[in-house]
Every structure is written in structure tokens, then in C-alpha cells.
Design an enzyme around this catalytic site. Sequence first.
Site, PDB file in Angstrom:
ATOM      1  N   GLU A  82      42.345  -8.346 -20.136  1.00  0.00           N
ATOM      2  CA  GLU A  82      41.758  -7.523 -19.067  1.00  0.00           C
ATOM      3  C   GLU A  82      41.923  -8.253 -17.743  1.00  0.00           C
ATOM      4  OE1 GLU A  82      37.564  -6.579 -19.595  1.00  0.00           O
ATOM      5  OE2 GLU A  82      37.340  -6.348 -17.430  1.00  0.00           O
ATOM      6  N   ARG A 120      40.034  -8.006  -8.809  1.00  0.00           N
ATOM      7  CA  ARG A 120      39.149  -8.765  -7.918  1.00  0.00           C
ATOM      8  C   ARG A 120      39.922  -9.642  -6.965  1.00  0.00           C
ATOM      9  NH1 ARG A 120      34.591 -10.512 -12.375  1.00  0.00           N
ATOM     10  NH2 ARG A 120      34.558  -8.441 -13.295  1.00  0.00           N
ATOM     11  N   THR A 157      37.486  -4.125 -13.896  1.00  0.00           N
ATOM     12  CA  THR A 157      36.831  -3.856 -12.615  1.00  0.00           C
ATOM     13  C   THR A 157      37.402  -2.591 -11.960  1.00  0.00           C
ATOM     14  OG1 THR A 157      36.813  -6.288 -12.389  1.00  0.00           O
ATOM     15  CG2 THR A 157      35.774  -5.048 -10.645  1.00  0.00           C
ATOM     16  N   LYS A 197      31.646  -0.546 -22.888  1.00  0.00           N
ATOM     17  CA  LYS A 197      31.359  -1.937 -22.528  1.00  0.00           C
ATOM     18  C   LYS A 197      29.870  -2.018 -22.168  1.00  0.00           C
ATOM     19  CE  LYS A 197      32.264  -4.939 -18.524  1.00  0.00           C
ATOM     20  NZ  LYS A 197      33.300  -5.556 -17.688  1.00  0.00           N
TER      21      LYS A 197
HETATM   22  C1  3PG Z   1      32.995  -8.918 -16.260  1.00  0.00           C
HETATM   23  O1  3PG Z   1      33.542  -8.553 -15.264  1.00  0.00           O
HETATM   24  O2  3PG Z   1      33.077  -8.282 -17.312  1.00  0.00           O
HETATM   25  C2  3PG Z   1      32.147 -10.119 -16.165  1.00  0.00           C
HETATM   26  O3  3PG Z   1      32.179 -10.657 -14.888  1.00  0.00           O
HETATM   27  C3  3PG Z   1      32.503 -11.175 -17.134  1.00  0.00           C
HETATM   28  O4  3PG Z   1      31.369 -11.879 -17.301  1.00  0.00           O
HETATM   29  P1  3PG Z   1      31.377 -13.427 -17.618  1.00  0.00           P
HETATM   30  O5  3PG Z   1      32.081 -14.086 -16.468  1.00  0.00           O
HETATM   31  O6  3PG Z   1      29.928 -13.792 -17.721  1.00  0.00           O
HETATM   32  O7  3PG Z   1      32.125 -13.616 -18.916  1.00  0.00           O
END
Ligand code: 3PG
Length: 206
Positions: free
Chosen positions: A40, A44, A67, A127
Site C-alpha cells: 500500500e 502522502r 490514503t 480497514k
Molecule cells: C495508515 O495510514 O494506515 C496508518 O498511518 C498506519 O499506521 P501505523 O503507522 O501506526 O502503522
Amino acid sequence: MKARDLMNMAPVIPVIVVHDVSTAVPLAESLVAGGLPVLEVTLRTPVAMDAMRAMQAVKGAVVGVGTAISGDDLKAAKDAGAQFAVSPGFTEELGRTALDIDMPLLPGIANSADIMRAHALGFKELKFFPASQAGGPSMLKALGGPFVDAAFCPTGGVSIDNANDYLSLPNVLCVGGSWVAPKALIDAGDWAGIESLAKTASQLPR
Ligand code: 3PG
């Protein structure tokens, strides 16, 4: 490929942030070599789409976008070759666009109302985000009561130390997390280190 197939491929979906596109291929190679093929790539950074394009050359990689917050994100990701999309939350616009353009979508939910809106458009694979802040494993246990056919990928605050608390639940197929692709190791070009993190993650029981 359907969202459920993606979730069944490995116990962990790496949540990836790429700052320098030259790291995209070795990063994807090390994750795939460690047994985590579903990648994934989060929207960002300005190079996210280019990183996704580059990673598609890696044998065995299934590259998607993360995202994604609008239908336009989904369309742009599809143009860049994304095979699936993950969103932090759910909107009808996002869901309808995913269906229209035939993009497998794992929409984010954090409560019952989110799940009901996602289910209304047919999304059963979800999710759970942000997992630890939104109630952790006990929240997923509770949601399993009314939503018997929902399958979750908890993400947000998940690590090698607590992944089992989620993966042992019957309604959890996989977890997501950035811990397998930490910025410090990417910046250092420590691909063996990332492969090793991926290998440990890929062997998590579920
Ligand atoms: C996401 O975008 O799914 C989260 O920022 C991931 O979370 P983590 O950095 O706590 O694994």
C-alpha cells in the site's frame, strides 16, 4: 482481484511512505522477498504515484494506493496502475467511484455507522482505522456481533508486538502497518533489515 483475495495473501499489508522514488524498487523487492507481496503506497508524498508505477516492475508485487480520500484519487491511482485502493474513511462518493471504475477498495471505518454506510454499497472488507485509538481488538470483537459478515484489516498503531491480538480474531483477515517499512531503514538503504522485518511479519499466524 477482489479485496478479500488481497487480504488473504499475507497477514500484513505494509503501509508505505516513499520520499525518494529511487527507493521504491528496492523497498518493494525487499518486502516481497520477505513474504509481503501486497503493498500500500500512501498518497502522502509528491512522488507516491511515481513510486507506485516503479514498484509494478517488481515480480510478485501487488501494488495499490493508500490514503485515497476522493474519487479523483482513485481515478489517478488507476491511471498509475494501482491494483487496489485503501482509504482512511468511507464516503459514498469514494465507494461509488470505486465501483464505477472497478477498483478493489478497502475503505476505512471506525464505528457502526461507517460500517452500515459501507455495507449499503456492498463493501464487506474494511480497514479498521485508526485501530488502536478507535478501540483496538475489543472494539472489533464487539463489532463482530451485529456485523457478522464484515472482514477487517486493522491499521494504525499495529506492530509486531500486538498484531497477534488482532490476527487471532475471527473477523480479522490481515493487519496493516508501517512498522515493516520504517523511514530510518529506507533512508539508510537497509534492504536486508526491511526484508527481515517483512519475514517475521509474514510468519505471523492467523
Ligand atoms: C495508515 O495510514 O494506515 C496508518 O498511518 C498506519 O499506521 P501505523 O503507522 O501506526 O502503522
